[in-house]
Design a protein around this motif. Sequence first.
Motif, PDB file in Angstrom:
ATOM      1  N   TYR A  53       0.873  -1.172   0.000  1.00 62.02           N
ATOM      2  CA  TYR A  53       0.000   0.000   0.000  1.00 62.02           C
ATOM      3  C   TYR A  53       0.907   1.217   0.000  1.00 62.02           C
ATOM      4  CZ  TYR A  53      -2.725   3.795   2.114  1.00 62.02           C
ATOM      5  OH  TYR A  53      -3.309   5.011   2.378  1.00 62.02           O
ATOM      6  N   GLY A  54       0.796   2.047  -1.031  1.00 58.47           N
ATOM      7  CA  GLY A  54       1.660   3.210  -1.084  1.00 58.47           C
ATOM      8  C   GLY A  54       1.191   4.203  -2.136  1.00 58.47           C
ATOM      9  N   SER A  55       1.832   5.351  -2.173  1.00 58.58           N
ATOM     10  CA  SER A  55       1.464   6.382  -3.139  1.00 58.58           C
ATOM     11  C   SER A  55       2.633   7.323  -3.354  1.00 58.58           C
ATOM     12  CB  SER A  55       0.251   7.179  -2.645  1.00 58.58           C
ATOM     13  OG  SER A  55       0.631   8.065  -1.606  1.00 58.58           O
ATOM     14  N   ALA A  56       2.527   8.107  -4.421  1.00 61.63           N
ATOM     15  CA  ALA A  56       3.540   9.126  -4.695  1.00 61.63           C
ATOM     16  C   ALA A  56       3.584  10.184  -3.610  1.00 61.63           C
ATOM     17  CB  ALA A  56       3.255   9.788  -6.044  1.00 61.63           C
ATOM     18  N   ASP A  57       2.501  10.323  -2.856  1.00 60.10           N
ATOM     19  CA  ASP A  57       2.404  11.390  -1.867  1.00 60.10           C
ATOM     20  C   ASP A  57       3.223  11.119  -0.608  1.00 60.10           C
ATOM     21  OD1 ASP A  57      -0.149  13.066  -3.013  1.00 60.10           O
ATOM     22  OD2 ASP A  57      -0.370  10.930  -3.348  1.00 60.10           O
ATOM     23  N   GLY A  58       3.710   9.892  -0.431  1.00 57.75           N
ATOM     24  CA  GLY A  58       4.597   9.647   0.695  1.00 57.75           C
ATOM     25  C   GLY A  58       4.066   8.694   1.738  1.00 57.75           C
ATOM     26  N   VAL A  59       3.369   7.657   1.322  1.00 58.09           N
ATOM     27  CA  VAL A  59       2.883   6.647   2.265  1.00 58.09           C
ATOM     28  C   VAL A  59       3.332   5.289   1.764  1.00 58.09           C
ATOM     29  CG1 VAL A  59       0.646   6.482   1.097  1.00 58.09           C
ATOM     30  CG2 VAL A  59       0.854   5.682   3.440  1.00 58.09           C
ATOM     31  N   ASP A  74      -5.458  -1.859  13.994  1.00 61.93           N
ATOM     32  CA  ASP A  74      -6.073  -2.736  14.986  1.00 61.93           C
ATOM     33  C   ASP A  74      -5.188  -2.862  16.226  1.00 61.93           C
ATOM     34  OD1 ASP A  74      -4.088  -4.639  14.438  1.00 61.93           O
ATOM     35  OD2 ASP A  74      -5.348  -5.774  13.058  1.00 61.93           O
ATOM     36  N   GLU A  75      -5.631  -3.680  17.170  1.00 57.72           N
ATOM     37  CA  GLU A  75      -4.924  -3.800  18.439  1.00 57.72           C
ATOM     38  C   GLU A  75      -3.547  -4.438  18.294  1.00 57.72           C
ATOM     39  OE1 GLU A  75      -7.578  -7.372  17.818  1.00 57.72           O
ATOM     40  OE2 GLU A  75      -7.740  -5.183  17.632  1.00 57.72           O
ATOM     41  N   ASP A  76      -3.297  -5.109  17.155  1.00 53.40           N
ATOM     42  CA  ASP A  76      -1.986  -5.705  16.896  1.00 53.40           C
ATOM     43  C   ASP A  76      -1.060  -4.779  16.111  1.00 53.40           C
ATOM     44  OD1 ASP A  76      -2.679  -8.158  18.144  1.00 53.40           O
ATOM     45  OD2 ASP A  76      -3.751  -8.773  16.341  1.00 53.40           O
ATOM     46  N   GLY A  77      -1.516  -3.547  15.851  1.00 53.40           N
ATOM     47  CA  GLY A  77      -0.698  -2.597  15.119  1.00 53.40           C
ATOM     48  C   GLY A  77      -0.729  -2.777  13.624  1.00 53.40           C
ATOM     49  N   ILE A  78      -1.731  -3.496  13.102  1.00 56.48           N
ATOM     50  CA  ILE A  78      -1.849  -3.761  11.668  1.00 56.48           C
ATOM     51  C   ILE A  78      -2.763  -2.717  11.047  1.00 56.48           C
ATOM     52  CG2 ILE A  78      -2.536  -5.422   9.913  1.00 56.48           C
ATOM     53  CD1 ILE A  78      -0.124  -6.290  11.526  1.00 56.48           C
ATOM     54  N   LEU A  79      -2.302  -2.156   9.919  1.00 54.58           N
ATOM     55  CA  LEU A  79      -3.095  -1.178   9.187  1.00 54.58           C
ATOM     56  C   LEU A  79      -4.094  -1.883   8.280  1.00 54.58           C
ATOM     57  CD1 LEU A  79      -3.587   1.805   8.234  1.00 54.58           C
ATOM     58  CD2 LEU A  79      -1.855   1.377   6.476  1.00 54.58           C
ATOM     59  N   HIS A  80      -5.348  -1.433   8.318  1.00 58.17           N
ATOM     60  CA  HIS A  80      -6.405  -1.931   7.442  1.00 58.17           C
ATOM     61  C   HIS A  80      -6.894  -0.762   6.589  1.00 58.17           C
ATOM     62  CE1 HIS A  80      -7.175  -5.785   9.725  1.00 58.17           C
ATOM     63  NE2 HIS A  80      -6.486  -5.083  10.612  1.00 58.17           N
ATOM     64  N   LEU A  81      -6.963  -0.981   5.284  1.00 59.16           N
ATOM     65  CA  LEU A  81      -7.432   0.029   4.349  1.00 59.16           C
ATOM     66  C   LEU A  81      -8.920  -0.185   4.104  1.00 59.16           C
ATOM     67  CD1 LEU A  81      -6.625   2.349   2.414  1.00 59.16           C
ATOM     68  CD2 LEU A  81      -6.185   0.601   0.683  1.00 59.16           C
ATOM     69  N   VAL A  82      -9.719   0.855   4.364  1.00 58.95           N
ATOM     70  CA  VAL A  82     -11.179   0.738   4.290  1.00 58.95           C
ATOM     71  C   VAL A  82     -11.719   1.300   2.977  1.00 58.95           C
ATOM     72  CG1 VAL A  82     -13.351   1.431   5.366  1.00 58.95           C
ATOM     73  CG2 VAL A  82     -11.404   0.759   6.788  1.00 58.95           C
ATOM     74  N   GLY A 137     -11.632  -4.130   6.661  1.00 57.73           N
ATOM     75  CA  GLY A 137     -11.049  -3.675   5.405  1.00 57.73           C
ATOM     76  C   GLY A 137      -9.878  -4.538   4.960  1.00 57.73           C
ATOM     77  N   VAL A 138      -9.130  -4.053   3.960  1.00 57.93           N
ATOM     78  CA  VAL A 138      -8.004  -4.787   3.388  1.00 57.93           C
ATOM     79  C   VAL A 138      -6.789  -4.649   4.292  1.00 57.93           C
ATOM     80  CG1 VAL A 138      -6.416  -4.901   1.432  1.00 57.93           C
ATOM     81  CG2 VAL A 138      -8.851  -4.481   1.046  1.00 57.93           C
ATOM     82  N   VAL A 139      -6.125  -5.765   4.580  1.00 58.85           N
ATOM     83  CA  VAL A 139      -4.926  -5.737   5.417  1.00 58.85           C
ATOM     84  C   VAL A 139      -3.764  -5.154   4.614  1.00 58.85           C
ATOM     85  CG1 VAL A 139      -3.259  -7.132   6.685  1.00 58.85           C
ATOM     86  CG2 VAL A 139      -5.686  -7.712   6.771  1.00 58.85           C
ATOM     87  N   ALA A 140      -3.195  -4.057   5.109  1.00 53.67           N
ATOM     88  CA  ALA A 140      -2.093  -3.381   4.419  1.00 53.67           C
ATOM     89  C   ALA A 140      -0.746  -3.647   5.073  1.00 53.67           C
ATOM     90  CB  ALA A 140      -2.346  -1.875   4.361  1.00 53.67           C
ATOM     91  N   GLY A 141      -0.731  -4.257   6.243  1.00 55.77           N
ATOM     92  CA  GLY A 141       0.526  -4.602   6.895  1.00 55.77           C
ATOM     93  C   GLY A 141       0.819  -3.749   8.115  1.00 55.77           C
ATOM     94  N   ARG A 142       2.030  -3.950   8.646  1.00 58.83           N
ATOM     95  CA  ARG A 142       2.451  -3.230   9.851  1.00 58.83           C
ATOM     96  C   ARG A 142       3.356  -2.068   9.453  1.00 58.83           C
ATOM     97  NH1 ARG A 142       2.343  -5.394  14.835  1.00 58.83           N
ATOM     98  NH2 ARG A 142       2.247  -7.490  13.928  1.00 58.83           N
TER      99      ARG A 142
END
Length: 565
Positions: free
Chosen positions: A341-347, A433-441, A364-369
């Motif tokens: 999960y990333g972009s030109a804007d800096g994520v 989430d509580e495990d520090g995993i980013l989810h993209l909604v 949502g979609v799991v994007a990782g830690r």
Amino acid sequence: MTVALHDLLPAGLRRGWAVDGTCPDLDLYSLFRARQIADPHATAVIDAKGKLCYTALDRKVRCLAAGLAGLGIRPGEVVGVQLPDGRGAVIADLALAALGAVALPFPVGRGSLEAEALLRTAEAVAVIAAAEHRGSHPAAALRVLGPALPGLRHVIAAGRVGSTPEGTIPLTGLLRSDPAAFVPARPDPDSAARILVSSGSEAEPKMVAYSHNALAGGRGNFLASLMPDGTPPRSLFLVPLGSAFGSNGTAVTLARHGGTLILLDHFTPEAALAAVREHRPTHVLGVPTMVRMMLDRLEGPGPDTDGLPAPTALVLGGSALDETTAEEAARAFGCPVVNLYGSADGVNCHTGLGEETRGADAAGVVAGRPDPRVADIRIADPDTHERLPDGEIGEIIARGPMTPMCYVASPELDARYRTPEGWVRTGDLGLIDEDGILHLVGRLKDIVIRGGANISPAEVERELAPHPRVRDVVCVGIPDRLMGERLAACVVPRGPEAPTLASLGEHLTRRGLERRKHPERLLVLAELPLTPAGKPDRAALRERLTRTAPSAPGQAPAAPLAHAG
């Protein structure tokens, strides 16, 4: 006149990452030169012309840098680069870095109006473009723009001797310059090195300025996390080097890690599979649609069905990766599939080598830690920018070593997408989430409004992806006189029999998606069209659906669309 590129990150943060070793604190050419000295005969580039070692590449870089300096190009000036993937694009990247100039790469295939907007806004003084590529003539098209771009002093044409258009400068001549007297500029590592062009949904693409440290450091740390033993990578780029995703090429694979770039001047699934077999890359970087095309070839009869040598990782970004594609790709390629999960804007956030790509759920979609050596990621209130607790949905914001400096000549974009503390506002909705995993909604703005009700195309795409007759799917909104908008599903079928609109609706009902979110139009395609950056071309699909009357209630006629790699 040179465009002003200022850094919106607090200076103490940027310097701190250099001091603690998170960023290398060297300019890109100096990093590359150190790699060349350490292993002069290592292969740097493999392209249609064959192999090029680090020493031969460095000589070509110095020749071009000397030639460009002879044209009067100076440190801090912007030079556009519109070249297909190949050694020419790499040479141009490194030569501009050696000059201390700022590269503005953009993929072949972007139209002349868009090119004019990019070059004008960035105040580019020159542009390097292909004389001919797959029937188009980029250099000639850019030369015609001369009267509209008074700051553009030179159009440099790359091609065979004698093929350069009138009024352009042959690149072959510049490559014959004497490099002996050339002295690299050694620019400040925190100064601008490259402008990335966003392929987002703005009327004109956003341009984002990145420093040497942000590219080799932040983006370099991303690739380092996917190199388990530190061996220099052999990276097969299915995406253009001129795209934001492609910026992991010259600056990261070569300059930061001393690896090898494997490049196709034009993506086709057959050429990509052949490159995997012949060159045995450790990392294959592409978008999910490209990999689905490759999986189709692996399923059919013929030589493409033979086994593949296993890479270290298949790195997929640019659009949503569904669980079905991830599982099939992992089996076919015999390696972990990394959801980027990333972009030109800096994520930037990815699932990593040791994690299975899980399907979408209520979160949502799991994007990782998130990796703070690349970009720290938080969830914020879209209005106040205040940090939200774990588990709450809000806007994804990012700040870290890969964070860009600013938007180019766009203070209104800086005000809209950057907070006073330097955080980048992505416009994406997510939660941690509580495990520090980013989810993209989903997207704050990417909403289809049907009769006053909001529908997220991303949500519907996630639920359609597991349908047994769906290989690939993109959902778009199309204008409707009665409802304002209606949702259309653009589907590449799996197997010989295409799904019907009714079967898609039945599938969505079983998945628990409410009826008002079901697609009301269906377009069946042989392949999804791709933008020049390699992403699904939603605008082309929307235009096709808008101008094509349905051949049956709810369904648009099945027909292939050409794709651009």
